[in-house]
Structures are given as structure tokens and as C-alpha cells.
Design an enzyme around this catalytic site. Structure first.
Site, short mmCIF file in Angstrom:
data_model
loop_
_atom_site.label_atom_id
_atom_site.label_comp_id
_atom_site.label_asym_id
_atom_site.label_seq_id
_atom_site.Cartn_x
_atom_site.Cartn_y
_atom_site.Cartn_z
N LYS A 13 0.83 -1.21 0.00
CA LYS A 13 0.00 0.00 0.00
C LYS A 13 0.87 1.26 0.00
CE LYS A 13 -2.40 -1.03 3.77
NZ LYS A 13 -1.84 -2.34 4.19
N ARG A 88 -10.03 0.12 8.85
CA ARG A 88 -9.62 -1.26 9.13
C ARG A 88 -10.67 -2.04 9.89
NH1 ARG A 88 -3.59 -0.01 9.06
NH2 ARG A 88 -2.48 -1.96 9.31
N ARG A 127 11.25 -6.61 4.96
CA ARG A 127 11.17 -5.22 5.43
C ARG A 127 11.79 -5.10 6.83
NH1 ARG A 127 5.39 -2.39 5.30
NH2 ARG A 127 5.06 -3.35 7.32
N ARG A 133 11.49 -2.29 11.39
CA ARG A 133 10.25 -1.88 12.06
C ARG A 133 9.96 -2.84 13.21
NH1 ARG A 133 5.07 -0.25 8.45
NH2 ARG A 133 4.08 -1.49 10.08
N ARG A 144 -0.75 -9.69 13.04
CA ARG A 144 -1.29 -8.63 12.18
C ARG A 144 -2.09 -9.22 11.02
NH1 ARG A 144 3.84 -5.84 10.60
NH2 ARG A 144 2.59 -4.29 9.51
P1 AMP Z 1 0.45 0.03 9.12
O1 AMP Z 1 1.72 0.76 8.87
O2 AMP Z 1 -0.71 0.54 8.33
O3 AMP Z 1 0.61 -1.46 9.01
O4 AMP Z 1 0.05 0.32 10.66
C1 AMP Z 1 0.90 -0.03 11.72
C2 AMP Z 1 0.10 -0.25 12.99
O5 AMP Z 1 -0.60 0.96 13.34
C3 AMP Z 1 -1.00 -1.31 12.89
O6 AMP Z 1 -0.51 -2.61 13.09
C4 AMP Z 1 -1.95 -0.86 13.99
O7 AMP Z 1 -1.46 -1.20 15.28
C5 AMP Z 1 -1.88 0.66 13.87
N1 AMP Z 1 -2.91 1.16 12.90
C6 AMP Z 1 -2.69 1.81 11.73
N2 AMP Z 1 -3.85 2.12 11.13
C7 AMP Z 1 -4.83 1.65 11.94
C8 AMP Z 1 -6.26 1.63 11.86
N3 AMP Z 1 -6.91 2.17 10.82
N4 AMP Z 1 -6.95 1.05 12.89
C9 AMP Z 1 -6.31 0.51 13.94
N5 AMP Z 1 -4.98 0.47 14.07
C10 AMP Z 1 -4.23 1.04 13.08
#
Ligand code: AMP
Length: 192
Positions: A13, A88, A127, A133, A144
Site C-alpha cells: 500500500k 480497518r 522489510r 520496524r 497482524r
Molecule cells: P500500518 O503501517 O498501516 O501497518 O500500521 C501499523 C500499525 O498501526 C497497525 O498494526 C496498527 O497497530 C496501527 N494502525 C494503523 N492504522 C490503523 C487503523 N486504521 N486502525 C487501527 N490500528 C491502526
């Protein structure tokens, strides 16, 4: 254009977002990036979000929704945006509808990147090696992905029913995927 880039962690993404924001001149809003920035700056929001992120759990809806509502109210998001990593959950889908409707608009398209689980795990481990990360360990990755299947994937139903969901094959070369993503967005623009 008001777009959502949807898909599991590791689907690409973030990588594909840049092509869409360049093409449509819209702002890229990644909730994961905003949370990471808050964690880095040790803000109150960051402190609240960190334990969920480190475990690979979703941050509670009320925190995420308040943050996105605030972000979409800023000037640079008025004429369009690309959301990446939001919504989400079903509650987030509904909240987003309310926010966008209150601004007198509707979403144009949801572009979902489809990638096989084995490929996702391989990409996320890669990654982890490259970017370090903290939520890219094997155990957290599994959590996740499980959360994506259980909570996030069902949330896409509303968009399918509305006819704005575009599934794109997210496997293969980055440039090939980019082309597919741009074609899907252009179709949405034509029909919108
Ligand atoms: P991402 O980089 O989008 O994978 O987000 C990293 C982490 O941030 C996720 O594993 C969640 O813990 C949190 N996070 C990001 N976006 C959301 C969302 N829309 N709802 C809930 N948690 C989120």
C-alpha cells in the site's frame, strides 16, 4: 478523488500510494505513518497507540477515528485524499462515511491489493531486515495478518455492495502492480 488503498500488511500500500497521489494531486494519509510519527515524538497519542502497535493489534477505533477526522478536516484534504491503512474495521468504515458525507462528498473508489499470505510474510520479514520496524517480527506479523482476516477484510463488504471496490493483483513487479492500480483508479474516475 477520494480514494482508499486497502489490503493486508505487506501488500504494498505504501509503495503504490505514491503513484496515485502523483496522478491525482491528492494528499497521502497513512494512519500507520501518523501513529509511528506520534510514537517517535512521544506524544500522548503515540504513547497510547504504541502497545497495540508493538503487539500487532489494532489501535482502538475511537483513537483512530478521532485522529482521521481531524486529519481530513485540514485544508490539504479538502479536494481529495488517498487513505492508506484506514479504514480497518466496520466501525471505521461507518465513521469515514459520516465524515465524508458531512463534507458533502462520497468516496470514489477502494482499491484492494490482493497478495498471497506466504508472499506477505516473506515481504514483511524482508522489510524487517531492511527497515527494522518493531512490528515486523515473525510472531507479530502472524498476529497482524490474523487481525486483518478477522477484522479488516469483513469491513470491505460495504464497499463491494456499493460497487466501488476494485480488486487488483498485488503480486509481481512493483511497476506492473502500479500500472494495474492506475488502471483501476482511472476506471473509477470514469464511472464516478
Ligand atoms: P500500518 O503501517 O498501516 O501497518 O500500521 C501499523 C500499525 O498501526 C497497525 O498494526 C496498527 O497497530 C496501527 N494502525 C494503523 N492504522 C490503523 C487503523 N486504521 N486502525 C487501527 N490500528 C491502526
Amino acid at each position: 478523488m477520494r480514494l482508499i488503498l486497502f489490503g493486508p500488511p505487506g501488500a504494498g500500500k505504501g509503495t503504490q500510494a505514491s503513484a496515485l497521489v502523483d496522478r491525482y494531486g491528492i494528499v497521502h494519509i497513512s494512519t500507520g505513518d501518523i501513529f509511528r510519527e506520534n510514537v517517535g515524538n512521544e506524544t500522548e497519542l503515540g504513547l497510547q497507540a504504541k502497545r497495540y502497535m508493538d503487539a500487532g493489534d489494532l489501535v482502538p477505533d475511537e483513537l483512530v477515528i478521532a485522529m482521521v477526522s481531524d486529519r481530513l478536516g485540514q485544508d490539504d484534504a479538502r479536494d481529495g485524499f488517498l487513505l492508506d491503512g484506514f479504514p480497518r474495521t466496520v466501525a471505521q468504515v461507518e465513521a469515514l462515511d459520516d465524515i465524508v458525507a458531512a463534507q458533502g462528498h462520497a468516496l470514489d473508489a477502494v482499491i484492494r491489493l490482493i497478495v498471497d499470505d506466504d508472499e506477505l510474510v516473506a515481504r514483511l520479514l524482508q522489510r524487517a531486515r531492511e527497515q527494522g520496524r518493531s512490528d515486523d517480527t515473525r510472531e507479530v506479523i502472524a498476529n497482524r495478518l490474523a487481525n486483518y482476516r478477522a477484522e479488516t477484510e469483513p469491513a470491505v463488504t460495504a464497499y463491494r455492495e456499493r460497487g466501488i471496490l476494485h480488486d487488483v493483483d498485488g503480486e509481481g513487479d512493483v511497476a506492473e502492480v502500479r500500472e494495474r492500480v492506475l488502471v483501476a483508479a482511472a476506471q473509477a474516475e470514469d464511472t464516478g
